[in-house]
Write a protein that holds these residues in place. Structure first.
Motif, PDB file in Angstrom:
ATOM      1  N   UNK A  72       0.786  -1.185   0.093  1.00 58.16           N
ATOM      2  CA  UNK A  72       0.055  -0.008  -0.022  1.00 58.16           C
ATOM      3  C   UNK A  72       0.837   1.334  -0.175  1.00 58.16           C
ATOM      4  N   UNK A  73       0.305   2.411  -0.569  1.00 61.18           N
ATOM      5  CA  UNK A  73       1.212   3.669  -0.305  1.00 61.18           C
ATOM      6  C   UNK A  73       1.490   4.163   1.034  1.00 61.18           C
ATOM      7  N   UNK A  74       2.460   4.759   1.036  1.00 55.83           N
ATOM      8  CA  UNK A  74       3.058   5.320   2.112  1.00 55.83           C
ATOM      9  C   UNK A  74       2.248   6.601   2.800  1.00 55.83           C
ATOM     10  N   UNK A  75       1.556   7.336   2.039  1.00 53.96           N
ATOM     11  CA  UNK A  75       1.062   8.518   2.496  1.00 53.96           C
ATOM     12  C   UNK A  75      -0.462   8.047   2.694  1.00 53.96           C
ATOM     13  N   UNK A  76      -1.185   8.830   3.885  1.00 55.02           N
ATOM     14  CA  UNK A  76      -2.572   8.531   4.133  1.00 55.02           C
ATOM     15  C   UNK A  76      -3.017  10.069   4.498  1.00 55.02           C
ATOM     16  N   UNK A  77      -4.145  10.243   3.632  1.00 55.98           N
ATOM     17  CA  UNK A  77      -4.676  11.550   3.887  1.00 55.98           C
ATOM     18  C   UNK A  77      -5.317  11.603   5.196  1.00 55.98           C
ATOM     19  N   UNK A  78      -5.292  13.025   5.722  1.00 54.85           N
ATOM     20  CA  UNK A  78      -5.810  13.230   6.989  1.00 54.85           C
ATOM     21  C   UNK A  78      -7.132  12.509   7.218  1.00 54.85           C
ATOM     22  N   UNK A  79      -8.008  12.885   6.317  1.00 52.63           N
ATOM     23  CA  UNK A  79      -9.367  12.435   6.667  1.00 52.63           C
ATOM     24  C   UNK A  79      -9.673  10.882   6.468  1.00 52.63           C
ATOM     25  N   UNK A  87      -8.204   5.819  16.952  1.00 53.23           N
ATOM     26  CA  UNK A  87      -7.083   5.825  16.133  1.00 53.23           C
ATOM     27  C   UNK A  87      -6.420   7.035  16.153  1.00 53.23           C
ATOM     28  N   UNK A  88      -7.188   8.062  15.870  1.00 52.06           N
ATOM     29  CA  UNK A  88      -6.570   9.386  15.362  1.00 52.06           C
ATOM     30  C   UNK A  88      -5.946  10.133  16.771  1.00 52.06           C
ATOM     31  N   UNK A  89      -6.767  10.116  17.678  1.00 51.30           N
ATOM     32  CA  UNK A  89      -6.557  10.490  18.700  1.00 51.30           C
ATOM     33  C   UNK A  89      -5.111  10.226  19.591  1.00 51.30           C
ATOM     34  N   UNK A  90      -4.835   8.761  19.352  1.00 53.66           N
ATOM     35  CA  UNK A  90      -3.746   8.305  19.659  1.00 53.66           C
ATOM     36  C   UNK A  90      -2.383   8.801  18.652  1.00 53.66           C
ATOM     37  N   UNK A  91      -3.032   8.645  17.460  1.00 58.55           N
ATOM     38  CA  UNK A  91      -1.611   8.899  16.533  1.00 58.55           C
ATOM     39  C   UNK A  91      -1.253  10.190  16.006  1.00 58.55           C
ATOM     40  N   UNK A  92      -2.376  11.055  16.094  1.00 61.65           N
ATOM     41  CA  UNK A  92      -2.107  12.484  15.357  1.00 61.65           C
ATOM     42  C   UNK A  92      -0.902  12.870  15.796  1.00 61.65           C
ATOM     43  N   UNK A  99       3.182  18.236   4.201  1.00 57.39           N
ATOM     44  CA  UNK A  99       1.974  19.485   3.851  1.00 57.39           C
ATOM     45  C   UNK A  99       2.313  20.245   2.722  1.00 57.39           C
ATOM     46  N   UNK A 100       3.466  20.089   2.062  1.00 58.22           N
ATOM     47  CA  UNK A 100       3.882  20.611   0.753  1.00 58.22           C
ATOM     48  C   UNK A 100       4.189  19.742  -0.306  1.00 58.22           C
ATOM     49  N   UNK A 108      -5.035  18.816   1.245  1.00 60.00           N
ATOM     50  CA  UNK A 108      -5.148  18.026   2.388  1.00 60.00           C
ATOM     51  C   UNK A 108      -3.739  17.670   2.901  1.00 60.00           C
ATOM     52  N   UNK A 109      -3.729  17.542   4.324  1.00 57.79           N
ATOM     53  CA  UNK A 109      -2.211  16.687   4.810  1.00 57.79           C
ATOM     54  C   UNK A 109      -2.232  15.470   4.655  1.00 57.79           C
ATOM     55  N   UNK A 110      -1.284  14.833   4.453  1.00 57.26           N
ATOM     56  CA  UNK A 110      -0.893  13.459   4.391  1.00 57.26           C
ATOM     57  C   UNK A 110      -0.213  12.924   5.401  1.00 57.26           C
ATOM     58  N   UNK A 111      -0.306  11.966   5.953  1.00 55.94           N
ATOM     59  CA  UNK A 111       0.419  11.334   7.028  1.00 55.94           C
ATOM     60  C   UNK A 111       1.462  10.097   6.576  1.00 55.94           C
ATOM     61  N   UNK A 112       2.737  10.240   6.808  1.00 52.70           N
ATOM     62  CA  UNK A 112       3.446   9.085   6.627  1.00 52.70           C
ATOM     63  C   UNK A 112       3.040   7.925   7.426  1.00 52.70           C
ATOM     64  N   UNK A 113       2.534   7.072   7.003  1.00 49.99           N
ATOM     65  CA  UNK A 113       1.878   6.129   7.584  1.00 49.99           C
ATOM     66  C   UNK A 113       2.363   5.726   8.930  1.00 49.99           C
ATOM     67  N   UNK A 114       1.624   5.584  10.028  1.00 46.96           N
ATOM     68  CA  UNK A 114       2.202   5.203  11.406  1.00 46.96           C
ATOM     69  C   UNK A 114       1.795   3.904  11.720  1.00 46.96           C
ATOM     70  N   UNK A 115       0.921   3.134  10.557  1.00 43.21           N
ATOM     71  CA  UNK A 115       0.526   1.968  10.511  1.00 43.21           C
ATOM     72  C   UNK A 115      -0.639   2.069   9.742  1.00 43.21           C
TER      73      UNK A 115
END
Ligand code: 5CA
Ligand code: ZN
Length: 485
Positions: A72-79, A87-92, A99-100, A108-115
């Motif tokens: 799967x892709x490395x980036x996960x959109x914030x939504x 999940x978001x509460x713990x990982x945010x 961001x750029x 939208x911000x993308x997270x580098x997957x934390x899982x």
């Protein structure tokens, strides 16, 4: 004489495990932690091969039980990351956020997957229509990123976890998800058995479960300093993620139902585990199955016989290789045999084969096993069988030694005070009686300055008799506590 006396001594290893581990990672060329970002490291060639062998064992176990490898892709959109509330509460706060794109701010911000639950679930939603599409059993081995706030440590607590194996499964019923958790636990047991690692399996207390899980089953090992390291976890996610991601399916009688999911993961910690458990003052001792080189052949030259011992050494390397044994003759002529012994002992090669003029004359070879440095002589004609038998014996002894280590570091105690003293001495894991209430569990952690690992999972249920060490009410279970990494 205790069995333990057979082995190479472990003074440095047990007195200063932290620096022993750091030294060995670099000097045995496993992981170079000098990369200029904290929590990021470089897997070096020798370490990479150990990593590959260990991950292959995991791949084989997962493939054999109907899991399919994906990427799967490395980036996960914030939504998407935000869809499951816990999940978001713990990982945010633990995410690296992209961001750029160049200098353009992203919409939208993308997270580098934390899982990857929140990357995988929306795609599984597109793939699952009816009960016939279930179960889904996927896994991937990738880097994940967590902006850890606890002290980072090479391999043990990274911010780029570069060897993360995550499995994700989706099922039609709660029972199937429950059974999948048990299968996950069985797979991890077999995996750790294969790599000679001993472990405790515990159901984590409610306040320490994975963010978004119904419950978490964890594997823990005891480190040389008596602290405990979590080396794997299996989560029952119930319908928390399937509801958040609207994964429903058509039942055989035409209704629509939400599915159930699980996930389970290990990391580089599982690669470090056998290195940590089996180390000694000479360096690493690798289980033969894991070792990049299983037999190193070292010629012992004497004046006038140099060519002969080198020839025989080369031939021995070939003989071993052609029977599928990972062998290497060390023919470097700028090093003495002693320097080579030292070099390969540090790197944990299970068997050293020495070829001197006397061995050549007698058509023999001297074999030295790494864990005990015991020497045996075997006829050159039988060398393949000898080496195989020695590797098997070594694996068995290493496994036994790991379990002895664990057994001697788990103690059942009668009182909080006794537990506190043992934990203060870093004696490993203590088991106490507990009424099962969160309130008492949290008080226990406080009083012990330690963490509760949880209650034994999957072991024979022995009825507990006695009282909760905090409130004095009738105890419902045994709970494990330890000072953890
Ligand atoms: N999505 C689930 C299952 S894959 C998950 O992420 N579970 S986890 O958070 O418990 O991680 C799985 C395992 O990875 C843990 O049991 C632990 O052994 C290991 N791990 C977690 N964080 C780190 C880290 N920062 N460095 C090294 N290993 C880690
Ligand atoms: Zn209580």
């Amino acid at each position: 004489m205790s069995r333990e006396n057979k082995f190479v001594k472990r003074e440095k290893w047990s007195k200063d495990f932290g620096s022993w581990f750091r030294d060995i990672l670099l000097s045995a060329e496993i992981l170079d932690y000098r990369y200029p970002i904290k929590g990021f490291g470089v897997w070096m060639p020798y370490g990479f091969k150990i990593r590959q062998n260990i991950l292959q064992i995991m791949r084989d176990l997962l493939d054999a039980t109907g899991h399919n490898e994906v990427l799967f892709p490395t980036l996960i959109p914030e939504y998407l990351l935000a869809k499951e509330a816990e999940h978001i509460r713990s990982f945010e706060e633990e995410c690296y956020w992209v961001t750029h794109g160049g200098s353009t701010p992203l919409q939208v911000r993308y997270a580098l997957r934390p899982t990857s639950e929140t990357a995988i679930m929306p795609m599984v939603r597109l793939w699952v229509r009816s009960h016939a599409d279930l179960p889904v059993k996927l896994y991937q081995i990738v880097s994940i990123f967590r902006y850890e706030t606890k002290a980072t440590r090479p391999i043990l607590r990274m911010r780029e976890v570069a060897s993360f194996k995550e499995a994700h499964t989706v099922h039609a019923t709660a029972e199937e998800a429950e059974a999948q958790v048990r299968e996950g636990v069985e797979i991890y047991k077999r995996f750790f058995d294969e790599i000679c690692v001993s472990y405790l399996v515990s159901k984590r207390p409610d306040w320490d479960k994975f963010a978004g899980a119904e419950y978490t089953i964890a594997f823990d090992m005891v480190c040389p300093d008596g602290r405990v390291l979590q080396i794997g976890t299996v989560h029952n996610l119930g319908q928390n993620f399937t509801k958040a991601f609207e994964i429903d399916y058509e039942t055989p009688d035409g209704r629509r139902e939400y599915a159930w999911s699980t996930s389970y993961g290990i990391s580089g910690r599982a690669i470090a585990a056998p290195i940590i458990l089996h180390g000694d003052d000479h360096g690493m001792v690798l289980p033969p199955k894991v070792a990049p080189i299983q037999v190193v052949v070292i010629p012992i030259p004497y004046k006038g016989r140099e060519e002969q011992v080198v020839d025989v050494s080369k031939r021995l390397e070939e003989t071993l290789k052609s029977s599928g044994i990972r062998a290497r003759a060390d023919l470097r002529d700028d090093l003495t045999p002693g320097a080579k012994f030292y070099y390969w002992e540090k790197r944990g090669v299970p068997i050293r084969a020495e070829i001197g003029p006397r061995d050549v004359d007698r058509r023999e070879v001297t074999l030295v096993r790494r864990d005990t440095l015991e020497r045996t002589t075997c006829r050159m004609d039988d060398v393949v069988e000898c080496v195989k038998a020695l590797m098997e014996a070594m694996t068995k002894d290493m496994r036994e030694r790991a379990w002895e280590w664990l057994r001697s570091h788990v103690k059942r105690v009668g009182s909080l005070e006794e537990a506190r003293q043992l934990l203060e001495q870093r004696s490993g894991v203590v088991e106490l009686l507990w009424c099962g209430r969160d309130e008492c569990g949290l008080k226990m952690e406080e009083a012990l300055s330690a963490r509760l690992l949880g209650t034994p999972f999957g072991e024979e249920e022995v009825p507990v008799e006695g009282r909760c060490v905090i409130c004095g009410a009738e105890a419902k279970c045994v709970v494990r506590a330890a000072v953890t990494y």
